[in-house]
Enzyme design. Structure first.
Site, PDB file in Angstrom:
ATOM      1  N   GLY B 243       0.810  -1.217   0.000  1.00  0.00           N
ATOM      2  CA  GLY B 243       0.000   0.000   0.000  1.00  0.00           C
ATOM      3  C   GLY B 243       0.840   1.263   0.000  1.00  0.00           C
ATOM      4  O   GLY B 243       0.428   2.291  -0.531  1.00  0.00           O
ATOM      5  N   ARG B 244       2.031   1.156   0.571  1.00  0.00           N
ATOM      6  CA  ARG B 244       2.895   2.347   0.671  1.00  0.00           C
ATOM      7  C   ARG B 244       3.337   2.862  -0.693  1.00  0.00           C
ATOM      8  O   ARG B 244       3.602   4.054  -0.853  1.00  0.00           O
ATOM      9  CB  ARG B 244       4.114   2.021   1.530  1.00  0.00           C
ATOM     10  CG  ARG B 244       3.729   1.952   2.977  1.00  0.00           C
ATOM     11  CD  ARG B 244       4.730   1.295   3.861  1.00  0.00           C
ATOM     12  NE  ARG B 244       4.087   1.038   5.148  1.00  0.00           N
ATOM     13  CZ  ARG B 244       4.407   0.069   5.982  1.00  0.00           C
ATOM     14  NH1 ARG B 244       5.385  -0.776   5.668  1.00  0.00           N
ATOM     15  NH2 ARG B 244       3.754  -0.088   7.114  1.00  0.00           N
ATOM     16  N   TYR B 363      -0.827   7.889   7.506  1.00  0.00           N
ATOM     17  CA  TYR B 363      -1.502   6.592   7.300  1.00  0.00           C
ATOM     18  C   TYR B 363      -0.660   5.578   6.521  1.00  0.00           C
ATOM     19  O   TYR B 363       0.330   5.921   5.927  1.00  0.00           O
ATOM     20  CB  TYR B 363      -2.906   6.745   6.738  1.00  0.00           C
ATOM     21  CG  TYR B 363      -3.138   7.434   5.399  1.00  0.00           C
ATOM     22  CD1 TYR B 363      -2.159   7.602   4.445  1.00  0.00           C
ATOM     23  CD2 TYR B 363      -4.432   7.889   5.115  1.00  0.00           C
ATOM     24  CE1 TYR B 363      -2.449   8.210   3.234  1.00  0.00           C
ATOM     25  CE2 TYR B 363      -4.724   8.501   3.896  1.00  0.00           C
ATOM     26  CZ  TYR B 363      -3.725   8.650   2.971  1.00  0.00           C
ATOM     27  OH  TYR B 363      -4.006   9.242   1.784  1.00  0.00           O
ATOM     28  N   GLU B 364      -1.123   4.338   6.618  1.00  0.00           N
ATOM     29  CA  GLU B 364      -0.397   3.176   6.074  1.00  0.00           C
ATOM     30  C   GLU B 364       1.042   3.162   6.607  1.00  0.00           C
ATOM     31  O   GLU B 364       1.986   2.789   5.907  1.00  0.00           O
ATOM     32  CB  GLU B 364      -0.473   3.136   4.546  1.00  0.00           C
ATOM     33  CG  GLU B 364      -1.940   3.134   4.108  1.00  0.00           C
ATOM     34  CD  GLU B 364      -2.219   2.548   2.754  1.00  0.00           C
ATOM     35  OE1 GLU B 364      -1.377   1.809   2.218  1.00  0.00           O
ATOM     36  OE2 GLU B 364      -3.322   2.830   2.241  1.00  0.00           O
ATOM     37  N   GLY B 365       1.185   3.552   7.855  1.00  0.00           N
ATOM     38  CA  GLY B 365       2.492   3.614   8.517  1.00  0.00           C
ATOM     39  C   GLY B 365       2.992   5.039   8.550  1.00  0.00           C
ATOM     40  O   GLY B 365       3.116   5.684   7.508  1.00  0.00           O
TER      41      GLY B 365
END
Lengths: 264, 380
Positions: B243-244, B363-365
């Site tokens: 996703g990153r 988001y997503e880390g």
């Protein structure tokens, strides 16, 4: 049922510039697009395909780079693509071009419906479509804004006219020239683009068409017309709005103006 | 991609995403932000163009394009609306990827197919009120009872949850094992006990749907377990790693969109008797920003290419997200500055872009989590 749609790749003339010295279009850096009227023709063909299961061949004449326009048409949903391209065809005017395209269509097999755009935004002649129809000896309707009925042996179409429209029943095989109002083109799809690049584009060069073409019928040699000069359009003076007058005064003012300009 | 050039196919895909974004999204982006509501009509239009299954196999109804093409979609759509970017991203790279990579053939046919043809929208329910960067702190619980599990707990900041149909829910099947006791389930919105709260008011990506979701005694059939029991944490981490790349591309998109807006503005805006584009400060500022965006884009493409080639992409994905999310915050701030007072007003889209940019560092880390991933891969 088979439909052939003829398309042309043209420079996007929304933001076009003319070289002031040569009077020619500056093509460098201009994005290329499918001619808008032709794209409306593709959409109309796709709508017929959805209705009748027809297959659509899309045909373009141009340099090898016109490949992109054909891929785009495939990605919208056309079934097959054909590029008419040869050094010998370079420099053709509308007369020579329509002869070459007509020869290509005879080679590909006459479709029930042949669609071209009304005119291309780079040349604006509106001649190639009707000439193809003439050279193939099939009936034609130009300026088509609606296709109302499709059967195997006839179509009913609405033709835009200056002060109204015509509803015309026409026998197939026939040629229609499409105007933008005919259909709003759909987008390509992501999967359509993947498939479009997995398909092979058939190329018809001079070799493939030579039985039907003489060298003096094509290219510069076969072109009775030459572009003498091109220039940007001059802006006309804005019109005059007459208001705050009675009807009689308005009529008098218009009549006076027409007399002044020697129109009447 | 070959060298640093896109293939002809990728170029045409980019043109499609660009044209679609300009015609269909630009005219409504501001209104969606103001209304804090995503347009379902837009979802339908995107579905028609096959945007919801870009990097997935045709075998399951996907478009059969590559991850790089997906990043082009993320960039082009985010140029005009970051909310559209995240809506597509969560669906594609968080929800669909879990089923695509860990689902059985039957699960793929049943649950993945409608997601990637776009008839259903997906979301990803990992984060909880007390489990953010420390995802191992998840407390949702799924107790096995015969041929089903009983799911209880809450997820928060669940993107797309306001309208999504399919939820990938992470819950503990064995509380004693910590993260190793976490499992992933395919849950339907319509299952009794699933309740979605209202959209959480936010600073940016306001059009996206981002709600709290409660799961109360939800009966989840055992055949909806993804992979095996205890594999949930691994599934979540792998999905987030992929996703990153999308968030990196989203960051590049927002940044490029802001530069494009600034380019138009500086040519029109006159101060001290000439367009502000004629001042060296403007030129240098734009030159610096464009250079950084280009660098970020190349990093995104490199990570995407590594994923396409099935190489170890996770550190590359973390690097591209870390860098691009930093760049987009600097660039959108710089663009607002070039606009001056007008940039701060809602009349122009750069203030929205600046608000939207911040979330890419979270988001997503978070950026800090990215540094943990990157330094971990360096074996320092």
């Amino acid at each position: 049922m088979k439909i052939i749609v003829c398309i042309k790749q043209v420079p996007d003339t929304v933001d076009v510039k003319i070289d002031p010295k040569t009077g020619n279009l500056i093509r460098e850096g201009l994005p290329v697009i499918i001619n808008p009227d032709d794209k409306a023709g593709i959409e109309a063909a796709l709508a017929i395909k959805e209705q009748t299961g027809a297959t659509i061949q899309v045909v373009s004449m141009g340099p090898p780079q016109a490949d992109v326009a054909l891929r785009e048409a495939l990605a919208m949903g056309c079934d097959e693509a054909v590029l008419i391209s040869a050094r010998e065809f370079g420099g053709s005017d509308t007369y020579a071009t329509s002869g070459i395209i007509a020869a290509a269509i005879r080679k590909l097999g006459m479709p029930e419906i042949l669609i071209t755009g009304r005119q291309a935004i780079d040349g604006d002649t509106a001649q190639v479509g009707p000439q193809i129809g003439e050279k193939l000896h099939i009936p034609q309707v130009s300026y088509v804004e609606e296709i109302q009925e499709v059967t195997a042996d006839h179509l009913i179409v609405k033709r835009q006219f200056e002060d109204g429209y015509h509803i015309i029943k026409i026998k197939t095989p026939c040629l229609l020239t499409a105007i933008g109002e005919l259909a709003k083109p759909r987008y390509m799809t992501v999967s359509g683009i993947v498939e479009a690049y997995n398909k092979e584009i058939k190329v018809l060069g001079f070799e493939e068409l030579k039985d039907d073409l003489e060298l003096d019928m094509i290219g510069t040699k076969g072109s009775p017309t030459n572009v003498y000069q091109s220039f940007p359009k001059q802006l006309k003076a804005p019109g005059t709005v007459l208001k705050d007058m009675s009807d009689d005064e308005l009529v008098a003012a218009i009549m006076a103006k027409l007399e002044e300009k020697h129109v009447i | 991609m070959e060298g640093f050039k896109l293939t002809k196919t990728q170029e045409l895909q980019r043109e499609l995403f660009h044209t679609f974004a300009e015609n269909e999204i630009r005219p409504i982006a501001r209104d969606m932000d103001e209304a804090e509501e995503y347009s379902m009509e837009l979802v339908k239009k995107m579905q028609k163009c096959h945007f919801f299954g870009i990097p997935y196999s045709k075998e399951y109804g996907g478009a059969g394009a590559d991850v790089l093409t997906y990043t082009l979609a993320m960039e082009e759509l985010s140029k005009v609306d970051a909310s559209t970017g995240i809506t597509l991203s969560v669906h594609t790279s968080l929800c669909c990827s879990c089923i695509n990579e860990f689902g059985t053939e039957e699960q793929k046919q049943t649950y993945l197919r409608p997601l990637i043809d776009g008839s259903k929208i997906g979301c990803f329910a990992l984060t909880e009120p007390n489990a953010g960067t420390d995802a191992s702190g998840v407390q949702k619980e799924a107790k096995k009872e015969g041929d089903h599990y009983i799911l209880n707990g809450t997820s928060i900041f669940t993107t797309n949850s306001g309208f999504a149909d399919t939820f990938i829910v992470f819950a503990l099947t064995d509380k004693s094992k910590g993260p190793k006791g976490m499992s992933a389930f395919i849950v339907d919105r319509t299952m009794p006990g699933v309740s979605v709260g209202t959209n959480i008011p936010r600073m940016g990506i306001r059009a996206a749907s981002n709600c709290e979701v409660a799961y109360e005694d939800v009966v989840v059939p055992a055949d909806r377990l993804l992979g095996q029991e205890g594999k949930g944490y691994k599934i979540a981490m792998q999905a987030l790693a992929g996703g990153r790349i999308g968030i990196g591309a989203q960051s590049v998109g927002i940044a490029q969109g802001a530069i494009n807006e600034a380019m138009k503005y500086v040519k029109e805006r006159k101060q001290f008797g000439k367009p502000i584009s004629k001042f060296q400060n403007t030129q240098f500022k734009l030159a610096e920003m464009q250079t950084k965006v280009d660098a970020a884009r190349l990093m995104v493409w490199r990570a995407a290419q590594a994923k396409d080639a099935h190489e170890n992409y996770a550190p590359l994905a973390a690097m591209c997200k870390l860098f691009a999310s930093d760049v987009v915050n600097e660039v959108t701030r710089g663009c607002v500055q070039l606009f001056g007072g007008y940039g701060y007003s809602r009349e122009y889209p750069v203030e929205r872009m600046m608000r939207d940019a911040k979330i890419t560092e979270i988001y997503e880390g978070t950026s800090e989590a990215m540094k943990m991933v990157i330094s971990g891969s360096m074996k320092i």
